[in-house]
Design a protein around this motif. Structure first.
Motif, mmCIF file in Angstrom:
data_model
loop_
_atom_site.group_PDB
_atom_site.id
_atom_site.type_symbol
_atom_site.label_atom_id
_atom_site.label_comp_id
_atom_site.label_asym_id
_atom_site.label_seq_id
_atom_site.Cartn_x
_atom_site.Cartn_y
_atom_site.Cartn_z
ATOM 1 N N MET A 1 0.141 -54.288 9.199
ATOM 2 C CA MET A 1 -1.154 -53.955 10.570
ATOM 3 C C MET A 1 -0.226 -55.417 11.790
ATOM 4 O O MET A 1 -0.718 -55.575 13.107
ATOM 5 C CB MET A 1 -2.055 -54.935 10.195
ATOM 6 N N TYR A 4 1.375 -54.290 14.761
ATOM 7 C CA TYR A 4 0.360 -52.513 15.533
ATOM 8 C C TYR A 4 0.413 -54.241 16.904
ATOM 9 O O TYR A 4 -0.793 -53.627 17.849
ATOM 10 C CB TYR A 4 -0.274 -52.209 14.842
ATOM 11 N N TYR A 5 -0.229 -54.994 16.630
ATOM 12 C CA TYR A 5 -0.736 -55.966 16.856
ATOM 13 C C TYR A 5 0.187 -56.178 18.588
ATOM 14 O O TYR A 5 0.273 -56.563 19.452
ATOM 15 C CB TYR A 5 -1.563 -57.529 16.693
ATOM 16 N N THR A 8 0.384 -53.409 20.893
ATOM 17 C CA THR A 8 -0.808 -53.994 21.627
ATOM 18 C C THR A 8 -0.578 -54.488 22.875
ATOM 19 O O THR A 8 -0.590 -54.369 24.097
ATOM 20 C CB THR A 8 -1.789 -54.070 21.063
ATOM 21 N N LEU A 36 -7.462 -51.842 30.385
ATOM 22 C CA LEU A 36 -6.697 -53.389 29.235
ATOM 23 C C LEU A 36 -7.746 -53.381 28.792
ATOM 24 O O LEU A 36 -7.757 -54.316 27.522
ATOM 25 C CB LEU A 36 -6.422 -53.978 30.644
ATOM 26 N N VAL A 37 -8.689 -53.271 28.925
ATOM 27 C CA VAL A 37 -10.148 -54.108 28.553
ATOM 28 C C VAL A 37 -10.019 -54.140 27.146
ATOM 29 O O VAL A 37 -9.908 -54.672 26.153
ATOM 30 C CB VAL A 37 -11.541 -53.281 29.088
ATOM 31 N N LEU A 40 -7.117 -55.930 25.332
ATOM 32 C CA LEU A 40 -7.366 -56.882 25.047
ATOM 33 C C LEU A 40 -9.047 -57.787 24.136
ATOM 34 O O LEU A 40 -8.145 -58.405 23.328
ATOM 35 C CB LEU A 40 -8.509 -57.683 26.249
ATOM 36 N N LEU A 41 -9.717 -56.429 23.906
ATOM 37 C CA LEU A 41 -11.085 -56.618 23.336
ATOM 38 C C LEU A 41 -10.211 -57.256 21.761
ATOM 39 O O LEU A 41 -10.613 -57.837 20.498
ATOM 40 C CB LEU A 41 -11.891 -56.260 23.207
ATOM 41 N N ARG A 42 -8.705 -55.459 21.412
ATOM 42 C CA ARG A 42 -8.419 -55.655 19.955
ATOM 43 C C ARG A 42 -7.687 -56.769 19.611
ATOM 44 O O ARG A 42 -7.682 -57.444 18.190
ATOM 45 C CB ARG A 42 -7.669 -54.449 20.366
ATOM 46 N N ARG A 45 -9.430 -60.169 18.815
ATOM 47 C CA ARG A 45 -10.146 -59.270 17.826
ATOM 48 C C ARG A 45 -12.019 -59.676 17.607
ATOM 49 O O ARG A 45 -12.423 -59.439 16.478
ATOM 50 C CB ARG A 45 -9.975 -60.193 16.319
ATOM 51 N N VAL A 46 -11.737 -58.926 18.679
ATOM 52 C CA VAL A 46 -13.717 -58.623 18.986
ATOM 53 C C VAL A 46 -13.979 -57.627 18.965
ATOM 54 O O VAL A 46 -15.463 -57.357 18.124
ATOM 55 C CB VAL A 46 -14.035 -59.549 20.926
ATOM 56 N N LYS A 47 -13.553 -56.363 19.120
ATOM 57 C CA LYS A 47 -13.608 -54.640 18.775
ATOM 58 C C LYS A 47 -12.962 -54.325 18.718
ATOM 59 O O LYS A 47 -11.967 -54.514 19.571
ATOM 60 C CB LYS A 47 -15.002 -54.437 19.936
ATOM 61 N N LEU B 12 -12.892 -58.920 35.410
ATOM 62 C CA LEU B 12 -12.568 -58.482 34.214
ATOM 63 C C LEU B 12 -12.698 -59.139 33.404
ATOM 64 O O LEU B 12 -13.542 -59.545 31.933
ATOM 65 C CB LEU B 12 -11.152 -58.354 34.045
ATOM 66 N N LEU B 16 -15.522 -58.899 30.192
ATOM 67 C CA LEU B 16 -15.398 -59.142 28.742
ATOM 68 C C LEU B 16 -15.584 -60.490 28.396
ATOM 69 O O LEU B 16 -16.408 -60.113 26.592
ATOM 70 C CB LEU B 16 -13.426 -59.620 28.582
ATOM 71 N N GLY B 20 -17.316 -59.332 25.178
ATOM 72 C CA GLY B 20 -17.358 -60.110 23.449
ATOM 73 C C GLY B 20 -18.264 -60.535 22.775
ATOM 74 O O GLY B 20 -18.299 -60.551 21.979
ATOM 75 N N LEU B 23 -20.657 -58.336 21.488
ATOM 76 C CA LEU B 23 -20.460 -57.730 20.275
ATOM 77 C C LEU B 23 -19.834 -59.055 18.847
ATOM 78 O O LEU B 23 -20.132 -58.223 17.975
ATOM 79 C CB LEU B 23 -18.580 -56.724 20.430
ATOM 80 N N TYR B 24 -19.637 -59.927 19.505
ATOM 81 C CA TYR B 24 -19.108 -60.805 18.341
ATOM 82 C C TYR B 24 -20.728 -60.451 17.476
ATOM 83 O O TYR B 24 -20.247 -61.614 15.715
ATOM 84 C CB TYR B 24 -18.884 -62.375 19.269
ATOM 85 N N LEU B 149 -11.508 -53.007 12.626
ATOM 86 C CA LEU B 149 -10.729 -54.675 12.349
ATOM 87 C C LEU B 149 -10.792 -55.432 11.231
ATOM 88 O O LEU B 149 -10.168 -55.789 10.861
ATOM 89 C CB LEU B 149 -11.741 -55.805 13.004
ATOM 90 N N TRP B 152 -7.226 -50.697 9.959
ATOM 91 C CA TRP B 152 -6.415 -50.459 11.271
ATOM 92 C C TRP B 152 -4.915 -50.627 11.407
ATOM 93 O O TRP B 152 -4.779 -51.228 9.633
ATOM 94 C CB TRP B 152 -6.740 -51.632 12.313
ATOM 95 N N PRO B 153 -4.180 -50.029 11.477
ATOM 96 C CA PRO B 153 -4.142 -48.665 12.102
ATOM 97 C C PRO B 153 -4.604 -47.095 11.475
ATOM 98 O O PRO B 153 -4.142 -47.678 10.451
ATOM 99 C CB PRO B 153 -3.161 -48.162 12.942
#
Lengths: 47, 384
Positions: A1, A4-5, A8, A36-37, A40-42, A45-47, B12, B16, B20, B23-24, B149, B152-153
């Motif tokens: 995994m 993949y990061y 990203t 980009l959003v 960046l969230l990935r 590790r927020v979503k 941005l 975020l 963020g 969602l957190y 999270l 993945w993937p």
């Protein structure tokens, strides 16, 4: 995994680089940032 | 131009930070569950497959054991965490059921990971609230599939194990496509594998998987059953129609569509599976905004217009399909499944009291059956 990061992070860096190189069109800059959003969230590790 | 770029970057950053943070908080918010007087044992699902211990895939399993030995039934809620009637029906049972004979095993949040994410692109509310006599109880609204999270993937194509059927890539995160699972597979395959271990070890007779489905989807307002449980399902359907005056028709489980609970549990264990669907207009696509109110009352003007053109698979009018009706239907159908099974096999009977039926839930509301976690003994409250 972890690879993949890295992918990203690489894509995010490329998008940011394109954003930074864009000199004229503001709409393109906004689009680069929008794309980009999720990356960046990935990475955060927020979503 | 550099100034514009800086302004955009600050925007941005703010975006975020706000999204963020929300969602957190959603991912880390836990719902208190009060174990009712009938709960005799609470364990984690990882008891049956240690590989998921300490991961977001692990979840609570509540045992309600009767004084007299008998049969056992497994109830699954939140297989799809954006169909909250399953969760609510399971919680009503955990907080109120008292088993006289046999055993009830309840997993209220089967796809625990999916309950801690949201559906991208559909503008879902992150939470919903149920009114109770002691205030509002807050629940997370999750997604159909596990959080990326935690798994993945996604593969390009998901190959079902062990049947090797090719399924959509997204179904690798859908626990209703990963049955019967495998111990060293993807996290969602491990979840279903753990449940299969539980079914075999606890000698489960009946498995009831509680869902909700779109009003524009033909498999809605129904009871899905494979060949071996079809007869019992038909009796249940006829009985609730005659006694409680609501429809829940029987749909046969397709033998060639793999990975579904109502197919694989029947094929890979001795248990009789049933999958319950109640109409949830919130999941339909041609609707207004996906608000919390719409989730709870199921009222939408666009669906009403479609209903007048006979485009829906369920009756639909100005009253919508409120949550009380959906949860009430599930509770009645589930109880009728035990009752009919107990009549057929008295030595494996399951006798439960304290669980409300359709008319009572519609009259009093779902929240009426939830206990206040702040006034319950601490050892009785579980956070999920």
């Amino acid at each position: 995994m972890i690879s993949y990061y890295f992918i990203t992070a690489f894509v995010a860096a490329m998008i940011f680089w394109n954003f930074w190189l864009e000199k004229k069109k503001v709409d393109r800059m906004v689009l680069y940032l929008l794309v980009l959003v999720p990356l960046l969230l990935r990475l955060l590790r927020v979503k | 131009m550099t100034r514009i770029k800086l302004v955009l970057l600050i925007c941005l950053g703010i975006m975020l930070a706000i999204s963020g943070f929300q969602l957190y908080r959603h991912r880390h918010y836990s719902v208190p569950i009060v174990a009712g007087p009938g709960v005799t044992k609470v364990v984690k699902l990882s008891t049956y497959l240690p590989a998921i211990k300490g991961t977001m895939a692990d979840t609570w399993v509540f045992f309600l054991e009767g004084q007299e030995p008998g049969g056992s039934a497994l109830i699954l809620g939140n297989t799809h965490a954006n169909e909250p009637e399953g969760l609510l029906a399971a919680l009503v049972m955990i907080e109120n059921a008292q088993v006289e004979k046999g055993t009830l095993i309840i997993i209220p949040q089967f796809n625990h990971s999916a309950s801690r994410t949201t559906r991208p692109g559909d503008g879902y509310p992150l939470y919903f609230h149920i009114s109770t006599p002691w205030g509002e109880k807050r629940f997370r609204l999750g997604n159909r599939d596990a959080s990326p999270l935690d798994q993945w993937p996604d593969p390009d194509v998901y190959i079902h194990y062990p049947e090797r059927q090719l399924l959509s890539f997204i179904d690798a995160r859908n626990v209703n496509r990963t049955w019967p699972g495998r111990p060293n597979g993807l996290p969602m395959e491990q979840v279903t594998c753990a449940a299969m271990e539980l079914i075999k070890k606890e000698k489960v007779d009946l498995v009831v998987d509680i869902h909700g489905a779109e009003t524009m989807f033909p498999v809605t307002n129904c009871l899905v059953a494979p060949e071996k449980s079809a007869k019992l399902a038909t009796m249940v359907s006829l009985t609730v129609k005659a006694r409680e005056n609501f429809d829940s028709h029987v749909e046969p489980s397709p033998p060639k569509f793999r990975g579904l609970s109502h197919r694989e549990i029947g094929d890979y264990s001795e248990a009789w599976p049933f999958l319950l669907e109640a109409p949830i207009p919130f999941l339909d696509q041609p609707t207004g905004p996906k608000t919390e109110k719409f989730l709870l009352d199921g009222r939408d003007p666009f669906l009403l217009r479609l209903a007048r053109k006979n485009k829906l698979f369920v009756p639909y009018d100005e009253s919508g399909w409120p949550m009380e009706k959906r949860v009430g239907q599930h509770l009645s159908v589930t109880q009728e499944i035990w009752r009919q099974y107990s009549r057929r096999t008295p030595e494996r009977a399951i006798i439960v009291r304290g669980v409300p039926r359709y008319a009572e839930v519609v009259e009093k509301g779902v929240g009426y059956y939830f206990h206040d976690p702040s006034s319950a003994p601490r050892e009785k409250v579980y956070f999920n």
